[in-house]
Design a protein around this motif. Structure first.
Motif, PDB file in Angstrom:
ATOM      1  N   PRO A   1      54.990  56.809 -55.213  1.00  0.00           N
ATOM      2  CA  PRO A   1      54.275  55.531 -55.091  1.00  0.00           C
ATOM      3  C   PRO A   1      53.982  55.206 -53.632  1.00  0.00           C
ATOM      4  O   PRO A   1      54.897  54.953 -52.849  1.00  0.00           O
ATOM      5  CB  PRO A   1      55.247  54.527 -55.716  1.00  0.00           C
ATOM      6  CG  PRO A   1      56.601  55.145 -55.580  1.00  0.00           C
ATOM      7  CD  PRO A   1      56.384  56.631 -55.672  1.00  0.00           C
TER       8      PRO A   1
ATOM      9  N   GLU B   1      50.618  56.042 -58.800  1.00  0.00           N
ATOM     10  CA  GLU B   1      52.062  55.962 -59.066  1.00  0.00           C
ATOM     11  C   GLU B   1      52.572  54.554 -58.774  1.00  0.00           C
ATOM     12  O   GLU B   1      53.455  54.055 -59.468  1.00  0.00           O
ATOM     13  CB  GLU B   1      52.805  56.981 -58.218  1.00  0.00           C
ATOM     14  CG  GLU B   1      52.514  58.439 -58.551  1.00  0.00           C
ATOM     15  CD  GLU B   1      51.265  58.986 -57.861  1.00  0.00           C
ATOM     16  OE1 GLU B   1      50.978  60.184 -58.035  1.00  0.00           O
ATOM     17  OE2 GLU B   1      50.587  58.217 -57.154  1.00  0.00           O
ATOM     18  N   ALA B   2      52.036  53.902 -57.747  1.00  0.00           N
ATOM     19  CA  ALA B   2      52.443  52.529 -57.424  1.00  0.00           C
ATOM     20  C   ALA B   2      51.809  51.522 -58.377  1.00  0.00           C
ATOM     21  O   ALA B   2      52.397  50.491 -58.692  1.00  0.00           O
ATOM     22  CB  ALA B   2      52.058  52.208 -55.980  1.00  0.00           C
TER      23      ALA B   2
ATOM     24  N   PHE C   1      53.574  50.082 -61.406  1.00  0.00           N
ATOM     25  CA  PHE C   1      54.519  48.979 -61.228  1.00  0.00           C
ATOM     26  C   PHE C   1      53.810  47.635 -61.077  1.00  0.00           C
ATOM     27  O   PHE C   1      54.447  46.614 -60.827  1.00  0.00           O
ATOM     28  CB  PHE C   1      55.397  49.240 -60.003  1.00  0.00           C
ATOM     29  CG  PHE C   1      56.333  50.415 -60.147  1.00  0.00           C
ATOM     30  CD1 PHE C   1      57.631  50.230 -60.612  1.00  0.00           C
ATOM     31  CD2 PHE C   1      55.912  51.697 -59.841  1.00  0.00           C
ATOM     32  CE1 PHE C   1      58.497  51.301 -60.745  1.00  0.00           C
ATOM     33  CE2 PHE C   1      56.764  52.785 -59.977  1.00  0.00           C
ATOM     34  CZ  PHE C   1      58.063  52.583 -60.439  1.00  0.00           C
TER      35      PHE C   1
ATOM     36  N   CYS D   1      57.722  47.162 -56.466  1.00  0.00           N
ATOM     37  CA  CYS D   1      57.986  48.599 -56.366  1.00  0.00           C
ATOM     38  C   CYS D   1      58.860  48.865 -55.138  1.00  0.00           C
ATOM     39  O   CYS D   1      58.369  49.290 -54.082  1.00  0.00           O
ATOM     40  CB  CYS D   1      56.659  49.360 -56.265  1.00  0.00           C
ATOM     41  SG  CYS D   1      56.809  51.151 -56.394  1.00  0.00           S
TER      42      CYS D   1
ATOM     43  N   ARG E   1      60.810  51.145 -54.267  1.00  0.00           N
ATOM     44  CA  ARG E   1      60.879  52.521 -53.760  1.00  0.00           C
ATOM     45  C   ARG E   1      59.539  53.006 -53.207  1.00  0.00           C
ATOM     46  O   ARG E   1      59.406  54.193 -52.851  1.00  0.00           O
ATOM     47  CB  ARG E   1      61.350  53.457 -54.869  1.00  0.00           C
ATOM     48  CG  ARG E   1      62.782  53.165 -55.339  1.00  0.00           C
ATOM     49  CD  ARG E   1      63.253  54.194 -56.344  1.00  0.00           C
ATOM     50  NE  ARG E   1      64.629  53.935 -56.779  1.00  0.00           N
ATOM     51  CZ  ARG E   1      65.293  54.680 -57.652  1.00  0.00           C
ATOM     52  NH1 ARG E   1      64.694  55.744 -58.189  1.00  0.00           N
ATOM     53  NH2 ARG E   1      66.536  54.375 -57.983  1.00  0.00           N
ATOM     54  N   ALA E   2      58.583  52.127 -53.131  1.00  0.00           N
ATOM     55  CA  ALA E   2      57.276  52.524 -52.614  1.00  0.00           C
ATOM     56  C   ALA E   2      57.367  52.931 -51.155  1.00  0.00           C
ATOM     57  O   ALA E   2      58.188  52.414 -50.387  1.00  0.00           O
ATOM     58  CB  ALA E   2      56.280  51.391 -52.778  1.00  0.00           C
TER      59      ALA E   2
END
Length: 364
Positions: free
Chosen positions: A34, A52-53, A56, A71, A73-74
């Motif tokens: 992400p 991927e981001a 979320f 997010c 963990r972005a």
């Protein structure tokens, strides 16, 4: 009587998560992860988010702090507009192999008129497929494409199978395609207009098509004519190569007339909306305009032109609020406010301007 529009073959190309995809392409460690293109900080907004981001709920123009909460963990990557422009130019060179009728909307999307094409490909669909293949092979990026008889339909089609998709609307499929679509798919139909439409029983494009032109004009003025045509798949606007942006603006009518001192929240929101819209422009605006409409429909405008453009969204807000202070508000009520950016010019030194995604440490 509405005359039939001329037959055209239009392709709309939209690069997939462009800024984020360029970052993932150039840094293998980012692939499949992400990625959020933005500076971290309370005053920063998201310029782009990888798919991927987006899973979320992260979207462009969202506050970076909110995106980080959605997010955690972005990976945040600061934008590099000089690099994005270079890649965009590479995409444009591919377009030019096929047609000279190219109308860029931003760095990552454009209309192409391929009614006649340079490469003698037999159909617009083949042209779109070839362009997408060349972008993939030469630039290692993906693009989605829509093919249709006009710009309105091609724009809708390019979004139909994103990312990395191709969707074609043939002339004989226009009515069946449009009929079930929700009205918000029509350009210019925002939340306010959508609610107004609901009050007269319009939820789909098919509902809109069933209304007489006179009814639409009575409810929506001149825009009613445009709605009447779009509901029938008619869009006569040609592809205009390199049409420069003259202005970007947003305005809002209040539910009740307000004194000037109560307009700050609306001015802030509209300035943020304008800033977000301007971030995809290749040129910069040097004039900020504030528009006010009084209770009795008189229109007032105030403007400010500086040697340097606003360097952040917050600076744009502050300029707009300062323009408000130049209005004589004695015992006056207002029904509408608008904020605009005008006087667009080429950036003389792109390295000196953040260009549309504010850095959190910039002073205003």
């Amino acid at each position: 009587m509405i005359a039939q529009e001329p037959s055209r073959k239009i392709v709309h190309i939209d690069m997939d998560a462009f800024y984020a995809s360029v970052e993932q392409r150039d840094d293998p460690a980012l692939r499949g992860r992400p990625v959020i293109v933005a500076w971290k900080g309370n005053r920063s907004v998201v310029c782009a988010a990888s798919y991927e981001a987006r899973k979320f709920g992260v979207r462009s123009a969202m506050a970076a702090v909110h995106a980080e909460r959605l997010c955690p963990r972005a990976i945040f990557v600061p934008p590099d507009f000089s690099r994005y422009r270079a890649v965009s130019q590479g995409v444009r060179e591919i377009f030019k192999r096929h047609t000279d009728l190219i109308e860029p909307l931003s760095l990552d999307e454009a209309y192409l008129d391929v009614t006649s094409n340079k490469t003698d490909l037999p159909t617009a669909t083949r042209v779109a497929k070839t362009i997408r293949q060349q972008i993939r092979e030469e630039l290692n990026l993906t693009a989605s494409a829509g093919v249709a008889p006009n710009k309105f339909l091609a724009k809708i089609a390019s979004d139909w199978k994103k990312p990395d998709g191709l969707f074609v609307i043939q002339p004989n499929e226009v009515e069946s395609f449009l009929t079930p679509l929700p009205v918000y798919r029509i350009p210019g139909v925002g939340k306010v207009t959508e609610k107004r439409m609901e009050t007269i029983g319009i939820k789909t494009v098919g509902d809109l098509r069933n209304l007489d032109l006179a009814i639409l004009e009575a409810n929506f003025g001149r825009y009613g004519i445009r709605l009447y045509e779009l509901a029938r798949g008619i869009d006569r606007n040609p592809v205009v190569p390199d049409r420069p942006t003259k202005s970007i603006s947003a305005e809002d009518t209040f539910k009740r007339d307000l004194p000037l001192e109560e307009t700050e929240p609306m001015i802030r929101r509209l300035a943020e909306k304008v800033w977000t819209a301007s971030r995809k422009e290749t040129r910069i605006a040097r004039t900020v305009v504030l528009k006010l409409k009084t209770k009795d429909f008189s229109i007032l405008t105030r403007s400010h032109t500086a040697t340097a453009p606003p360097s952040s969204c917050e600076e744009l807000v502050e300029i707009a609020l300062a323009l408000r202070e130049r209005v004589d508000a004695a015992n006056q009520l207002y029904r509408l406010v608008g904020v605009g950016l005008h006087n667009f010019q080429e950036a003389e030194d792109t390295s000196s301007h953040p260009l549309f995604c504010p850095h959190p440490d910039m002073s205003s």
